[in-house]
Write a protein that holds these residues in place. Structure first.
Motif, PDB file in Angstrom:
ATOM      1  N   PHE A  73       3.506   1.614  -8.439  1.00 43.91           N
ATOM      2  CA  PHE A  73       2.348   2.702  -8.550  1.00 43.91           C
ATOM      3  C   PHE A  73       1.484   2.740  -7.370  1.00 43.91           C
ATOM      4  N   ASN A  74       1.781   4.073  -6.924  1.00 40.80           N
ATOM      5  CA  ASN A  74       0.808   4.295  -5.706  1.00 40.80           C
ATOM      6  C   ASN A  74      -0.525   4.704  -6.111  1.00 40.80           C
ATOM      7  N   ILE A  75      -1.428   4.256  -5.235  1.00 40.07           N
ATOM      8  CA  ILE A  75      -3.007   4.411  -5.788  1.00 40.07           C
ATOM      9  C   ILE A  75      -3.843   4.889  -4.526  1.00 40.07           C
ATOM     10  N   THR A  76      -4.733   5.827  -4.930  1.00 42.29           N
ATOM     11  CA  THR A  76      -5.636   6.407  -3.769  1.00 42.29           C
ATOM     12  C   THR A  76      -6.935   5.972  -4.270  1.00 42.29           C
ATOM     13  N   ALA A  77      -7.714   5.454  -3.336  1.00 44.55           N
ATOM     14  CA  ALA A  77      -9.127   4.979  -3.630  1.00 44.55           C
ATOM     15  C   ALA A  77     -10.120   5.778  -2.559  1.00 44.55           C
ATOM     16  N   PHE A  78     -11.138   6.215  -3.026  1.00 40.83           N
ATOM     17  CA  PHE A  78     -12.198   6.968  -2.178  1.00 40.83           C
ATOM     18  C   PHE A  78     -13.126   5.735  -1.971  1.00 40.83           C
ATOM     19  N   GLU A  79     -13.150   4.800  -1.154  1.00 44.43           N
ATOM     20  CA  GLU A  79     -14.022   3.775  -1.007  1.00 44.43           C
ATOM     21  C   GLU A  79     -14.759   4.122   0.272  1.00 44.43           C
ATOM     22  N   ASN A  80     -16.188   4.202   0.230  1.00 45.11           N
ATOM     23  CA  ASN A  80     -17.038   4.444   1.502  1.00 45.11           C
ATOM     24  C   ASN A  80     -16.824   3.247   2.275  1.00 45.11           C
ATOM     25  N   GLU A  81     -17.300   3.456   3.529  1.00 41.31           N
ATOM     26  CA  GLU A  81     -17.363   2.576   4.681  1.00 41.31           C
ATOM     27  C   GLU A  81     -18.323   1.307   4.325  1.00 41.31           C
ATOM     28  N   GLY A  82     -17.791   0.291   4.498  1.00 39.12           N
ATOM     29  CA  GLY A  82     -18.880  -0.868   4.277  1.00 39.12           C
ATOM     30  C   GLY A  82     -18.085  -2.206   3.823  1.00 39.12           C
ATOM     31  N   PRO A  83     -18.890  -3.170   3.481  1.00 36.96           N
ATOM     32  CA  PRO A  83     -18.276  -4.509   3.255  1.00 36.96           C
ATOM     33  C   PRO A  83     -17.320  -4.292   1.937  1.00 36.96           C
ATOM     34  N   ARG A  84     -17.545  -3.717   0.999  1.00 35.84           N
ATOM     35  CA  ARG A  84     -16.634  -3.552  -0.209  1.00 35.84           C
ATOM     36  C   ARG A  84     -15.152  -3.022   0.260  1.00 35.84           C
ATOM     37  N   ARG A  85     -15.143  -1.871   1.112  1.00 35.35           N
ATOM     38  CA  ARG A  85     -13.672  -1.500   1.673  1.00 35.35           C
ATOM     39  C   ARG A  85     -13.240  -2.451   2.662  1.00 35.35           C
ATOM     40  N   ASP A  86     -14.187  -3.233   3.306  1.00 37.78           N
ATOM     41  CA  ASP A  86     -13.520  -3.928   4.527  1.00 37.78           C
ATOM     42  C   ASP A  86     -12.877  -5.426   3.469  1.00 37.78           C
ATOM     43  N   PHE A  87     -13.438  -5.626   2.522  1.00 37.20           N
ATOM     44  CA  PHE A  87     -12.905  -6.851   1.607  1.00 37.20           C
ATOM     45  C   PHE A  87     -11.661  -6.379   1.031  1.00 37.20           C
ATOM     46  N   PHE A  88     -11.304  -5.029   0.382  1.00 34.84           N
ATOM     47  CA  PHE A  88     -10.132  -4.494   0.041  1.00 34.84           C
ATOM     48  C   PHE A  88      -9.242  -4.358   0.995  1.00 34.84           C
ATOM     49  N   MET A  89      -9.504  -3.995   2.291  1.00 32.25           N
ATOM     50  CA  MET A  89      -8.697  -3.606   3.344  1.00 32.25           C
ATOM     51  C   MET A  89      -7.930  -5.039   3.732  1.00 32.25           C
ATOM     52  N   SER A  90      -8.758  -6.314   3.591  1.00 33.45           N
ATOM     53  CA  SER A  90      -8.376  -7.534   4.028  1.00 33.45           C
ATOM     54  C   SER A  90      -7.242  -8.049   3.189  1.00 33.45           C
ATOM     55  N   LEU A  91      -7.135  -7.690   1.861  1.00 35.70           N
ATOM     56  CA  LEU A  91      -6.229  -8.170   0.828  1.00 35.70           C
ATOM     57  C   LEU A  91      -4.697  -8.262   1.292  1.00 35.70           C
ATOM     58  N   PRO A  92      -4.242  -9.546   1.043  1.00 37.50           N
ATOM     59  CA  PRO A  92      -2.990  -9.520   1.905  1.00 37.50           C
ATOM     60  C   PRO A  92      -1.800  -8.975   0.477  1.00 37.50           C
ATOM     61  N   LYS A  93      -0.540  -8.978   1.104  1.00 35.77           N
ATOM     62  CA  LYS A  93       0.465  -8.379   0.202  1.00 35.77           C
ATOM     63  C   LYS A  93       0.802  -9.597  -0.885  1.00 35.77           C
ATOM     64  N   GLY A  94       0.816  -9.110  -2.065  1.00 42.96           N
ATOM     65  CA  GLY A  94       1.217 -10.051  -3.135  1.00 42.96           C
ATOM     66  C   GLY A  94      -0.165 -10.515  -3.838  1.00 42.96           C
ATOM     67  N   ALA A  95      -1.408 -10.230  -3.475  1.00 38.94           N
ATOM     68  CA  ALA A  95      -2.633 -10.302  -4.236  1.00 38.94           C
ATOM     69  C   ALA A  95      -2.368  -9.716  -5.612  1.00 38.94           C
ATOM     70  N   LEU A  96      -2.802 -10.355  -6.489  1.00 37.24           N
ATOM     71  CA  LEU A  96      -2.840  -9.876  -8.003  1.00 37.24           C
ATOM     72  C   LEU A  96      -4.162  -9.120  -7.977  1.00 37.24           C
ATOM     73  N   VAL A  97      -3.951  -8.019  -8.538  1.00 37.16           N
ATOM     74  CA  VAL A  97      -5.240  -7.096  -8.988  1.00 37.16           C
ATOM     75  C   VAL A  97      -4.876  -6.484 -10.076  1.00 37.16           C
TER      76      VAL A  97
END
Length: 139
Positions: A73-97
């Motif tokens: 499933f290809n997913i698009t998200a509209f996350e504003n700049e900030g700690p929340r987006r930084d956290f999501f961007m740091s997630l590695p391959k294989g993380a269960l979401v």
């Protein structure tokens, strides 16, 4: 028929056609919930308006172990700049979401001229259920 019965039958007819839980106009909406693993770390893409969107893929498995099928499933998200987006961007391959989003379907023609359909998902909620264990901990 008495006036009371006519009024009661009209009220019953109105109740079956009216939406009691909302005063807004009904509109079609397709929601989807997915629990799966990230196929890779999320990526930022620039839009034509200069904004950035976060894109990532989630894989789910189904079927018995000897005949397992993977769905992507290809997913698009509209996350504003900030700690929340930084956290999501740091997630590695294989993380269960766990992802909740709105789904739409589109058609397109691929490079070979074949008609294809795509399921597009816009994230409304993302929750990290588990990060993959560090490679040093695996044996």
């Amino acid at each position: 028929m008495s006036a009371f019965l006519r009024t009661a039958s009209r009220a019953a007819a109105v109740r079956t056609t009216a939406r009691a839980f909302s005063s807004t106009t009904p509109r079609p909406l397709a929601r989807i919930s997915i629990i799966g693993r990230l196929g890779g770390p999320p990526e930022l893409k620039a839009t034509s308006t200069g904004n950035e969107i976060m894109r990532y893929a989630v894989a789910t498995n189904s079927g018995p172990t000897d005949n397992r099928q993977t769905n992507w499933f290809n997913i698009t998200a509209f996350e504003n700049e900030g700690p929340r987006r930084d956290f999501f961007m740091s997630l590695p391959k294989g993380a269960l979401v766990y992802v909740e989003g709105e789904a739409t379907q589109s058609s397109y023609t691929d490079a070979e001229g074949n008609q294809k359909k795509a399921l597009n998902i816009v994230q409304r909620h993302l929750e990290v259920l588990r990060r993959p264990e560090a490679e040093s901990g695996e044996q």
